[in-house]
Design a protein around this motif. Structure first.
Motif, PDB file in Angstrom:
ATOM      1  N   UNK A 240      86.285 102.867 125.005  1.00  0.00           N
ATOM      2  CA  UNK A 240      86.269 104.262 124.423  1.00  0.00           C
ATOM      3  C   UNK A 240      86.268 104.022 122.921  1.00  0.00           C
ATOM      4  N   UNK A 241      86.708 102.835 122.340  1.00  0.00           N
ATOM      5  CA  UNK A 241      86.358 102.684 120.781  1.00  0.00           C
ATOM      6  C   UNK A 241      84.763 102.399 120.693  1.00  0.00           C
ATOM      7  N   UNK A 242      84.120 101.753 121.821  1.00  0.00           N
ATOM      8  CA  UNK A 242      82.737 101.879 121.527  1.00  0.00           C
ATOM      9  C   UNK A 242      81.947 102.983 121.552  1.00  0.00           C
ATOM     10  N   UNK A 243      82.594 104.144 122.273  1.00  0.00           N
ATOM     11  CA  UNK A 243      81.945 105.333 122.359  1.00  0.00           C
ATOM     12  C   UNK A 243      82.233 106.197 121.012  1.00  0.00           C
ATOM     13  N   UNK A 244      83.527 106.142 120.613  1.00  0.00           N
ATOM     14  CA  UNK A 244      83.940 106.869 119.378  1.00  0.00           C
ATOM     15  C   UNK A 244      83.421 106.129 118.283  1.00  0.00           C
ATOM     16  N   UNK A 245      82.906 105.021 118.152  1.00  0.00           N
ATOM     17  CA  UNK A 245      82.231 104.118 117.081  1.00  0.00           C
ATOM     18  C   UNK A 245      81.049 105.125 116.743  1.00  0.00           C
ATOM     19  N   UNK A 246      80.345 105.766 117.620  1.00  0.00           N
ATOM     20  CA  UNK A 246      79.217 106.292 117.029  1.00  0.00           C
ATOM     21  C   UNK A 246      79.595 107.634 116.435  1.00  0.00           C
ATOM     22  N   UNK A 247      80.698 108.369 116.571  1.00  0.00           N
ATOM     23  CA  UNK A 247      81.231 109.497 115.646  1.00  0.00           C
ATOM     24  C   UNK A 247      81.026 109.294 114.114  1.00  0.00           C
ATOM     25  N   UNK A 248      81.511 108.126 113.643  1.00  0.00           N
ATOM     26  CA  UNK A 248      81.442 108.082 112.161  1.00  0.00           C
ATOM     27  C   UNK A 248      80.167 108.235 111.628  1.00  0.00           C
ATOM     28  N   UNK A 249      79.038 107.242 112.164  1.00  0.00           N
ATOM     29  CA  UNK A 249      77.752 107.524 111.834  1.00  0.00           C
ATOM     30  C   UNK A 249      77.074 108.835 112.082  1.00  0.00           C
ATOM     31  N   UNK A 250      77.433 109.796 112.996  1.00  0.00           N
ATOM     32  CA  UNK A 250      76.949 110.891 113.322  1.00  0.00           C
ATOM     33  C   UNK A 250      77.529 112.016 112.316  1.00  0.00           C
ATOM     34  N   UNK A 251      78.791 111.942 112.026  1.00  0.00           N
ATOM     35  CA  UNK A 251      79.372 112.945 111.132  1.00  0.00           C
ATOM     36  C   UNK A 251      78.769 112.440 109.742  1.00  0.00           C
ATOM     37  N   UNK A 252      78.536 111.087 109.438  1.00  0.00           N
ATOM     38  CA  UNK A 252      78.127 110.747 108.040  1.00  0.00           C
ATOM     39  C   UNK A 252      76.524 111.334 108.089  1.00  0.00           C
ATOM     40  N   UNK A 253      75.678 111.309 108.990  1.00  0.00           N
ATOM     41  CA  UNK A 253      74.338 111.829 108.902  1.00  0.00           C
ATOM     42  C   UNK A 253      74.247 113.289 109.088  1.00  0.00           C
ATOM     43  N   UNK A 254      75.247 113.936 109.626  1.00  0.00           N
ATOM     44  CA  UNK A 254      75.178 115.322 109.775  1.00  0.00           C
ATOM     45  C   UNK A 254      75.552 115.976 108.349  1.00  0.00           C
ATOM     46  N   UNK A 255      76.660 115.392 107.703  1.00  0.00           N
ATOM     47  CA  UNK A 255      77.328 116.113 106.451  1.00  0.00           C
ATOM     48  C   UNK A 255      76.911 115.214 105.310  1.00  0.00           C
ATOM     49  N   UNK A 256      75.944 114.390 105.424  1.00  0.00           N
ATOM     50  CA  UNK A 256      75.483 113.421 104.414  1.00  0.00           C
ATOM     51  C   UNK A 256      76.529 113.002 103.612  1.00  0.00           C
TER      52      UNK A 256
END
Length: 410
Positions: A240-256
């Motif tokens: 689950x951590x491996x999956x959620x690990x993608x969210x930080x980068x996705x939020x960072x890219x989407x919201x600059x």
């Protein structure tokens, strides 16, 4: 290369819609700034300067109309509507268009075209901004050119339906070419599902990093308990951590919201979970098989990965001057061509190399370890982890012996 762009806001209301938590006008400005435009004029809106724009290496000016924008320009420009969603790649392609005595020249690599599939982003002279100017006419006589989308992200977002479709396209673009097979088939789908529900909240990328790694750390603690139930649940939490690990980068890219601190935080915390997980698997294998030597397999693997990581961090910090692990380059990688690009060639050797590389990808081995945990085989996972650690440490030592990366990262 073109240095300036005009963002045309069709009407006052078009500035208010947001996509992935960011107003459309703000998104257009930031994307253009990151593509290297030194001057951006926002025409048709009375927006006040956003505090985040202060960090951009560009001059931003607001004017009521497109005609008035000409007073702030000194030559050819790129014109784009604010109710369009596009990426940095397309904005950079538009910059490559050049002009010689008002005649447009489109480099073959620019992604621009006067025919075929195209966007309504246009590069041309300031005459594009004249009241009643006909962009098609300027293109026809060779003074301007439409920019083709190619493989870049481009979507209209002027209506509610188009806005929803554009947001869907934006989320689909979050996948990376470096994603492993499990990430492509499973992890990225789940992480973007979670990110969709977080992107309009105040959750920051760094907060997401900490939460994901706390879940992973809890999973490691459970694996240390060395019962079938705790092993299975712990492995599930690490996955689950491996999956959620993608969210930080996705939020960072989407919201600059990318930051150097965030890069290091994500990189280092992930690695600590990995090291702890490998050691825990060794202890669980020892307890469940009755063979104490499995503890040393886990400890040795954890030590090997720790040494590898320390050298890796030093290279990132002092050579690449970045906390982003994707900036790291092995000694055999040529500038602009990384391992992923090298393995993209369709030969028997690259196919074999790609298959072997998959076995050491974090998304692959964590998913496999979860399956082995449910099967009650922590010793297989511990051995797999130890082989990965040994191979990575050996590769890193050869890297250092060969002088490290061929050239520092730009």
């Amino acid at each position: 290369m073109l240095r300036q762009a005009v963002v045309l806001v069709p009407d006052r209301g078009s500035a208010r819609p947001t996509i992935a938590g960011v107003p459309l006008v703000k998104r257009a400005i930031i994307v253009l700034a990151r593509a290297g435009y030194e001057r951006i004029v926002v025409a048709g809106d009375d927006l006040t300067a956003d505090p985040e724009f202060a960090a951009l290496a560009t001059t931003i000016t607001y004017v009521p109309t497109a005609v008035e924008a000409q007073a702030h320009l000194d030559g050819p420009l790129v014109l784009v509507r604010a109710d369009r969603v596009f990426d940095v790649g397309l904005a950079r392609a538009a910059r490559e268009v050049t002009f010689d005595r008002d005649r447009v020249t489109v480099p073959s690599t620019a992604g621009a075209s006067t025919a075929g599939a195209r966007t309504d982003m246009v590069a041309g002279p300031p005459a594009l901004l004249d009241a009643g100017a006909d962009a098609e006419a300027l293109v026809s006589d060779g003074r301007a050119t439409w920019i083709a989308a190619g493989e870049a992200l481009w979507h209209t977002a002027g209506t509610p339906d188009a806005l929803r479709a554009a947001e869907t396209a934006l989320f689909r673009s979050l996948g990376k070419r470096t994603d492993g097979p499990v990430s492509r088939m499973l992890n990225r789908h789940v992480s973007t599902f979670v990110t969709r529900r977080l992107v309009n909240t105040n959750v920051t990328p760094n907060q997401m990093t900490v939460v994901a790694n706390l879940i992973g750390a809890l999973g490691v603690i459970l694996v240390f308990q060395a019962t079938w139930a705790t092993l299975a649940l712990g492995a599930l939490l690490v996955q689950l951590q491996s999956i959620l690990d993608g969210c930080d980068g996705e939020i960072a890219r989407l919201k600059f919201k990318s930051s150097k601190i965030g890069e290091w935080l994500d990189n280092v915390l992930d690695d600590q979970v990995n090291v702890g997980y490998g050691i825990a698997l060794g202890f669980a294998a020892a307890a469940m098989t009755g063979s104490a030597w499995w503890r040393w397999v886990g400890i040795g693997a954890g030590a090997a990965f720790t040494i590898h990581n320390l050298i890796f961090y030093a290279q990132l910090a002092f050579v690449h001057r970045s906390g982003n692990p994707f900036n790291f380059r092995w000694w055999f990688e040529k500038p602009g061509v990384d391992v992923t690009a090298m393995l993209a060639k369709d030969t028997i050797f690259t196919r074999l190399g790609g298959a072997l590389r998959s076995l050491i990808r974090r998304d692959v081995f964590l998913f496999a370890f979860m399956g082995l945990a449910f099967a009650g085989l922590p010793q297989v996972a511990a051995l797999w982890y130890a082989l990965i650690a040994a191979s990575q440490l050996g590769l890193m030592l050869v890297h250092v012996a060969n002088g490290g990366p061929p050239t520092p990262a730009a």
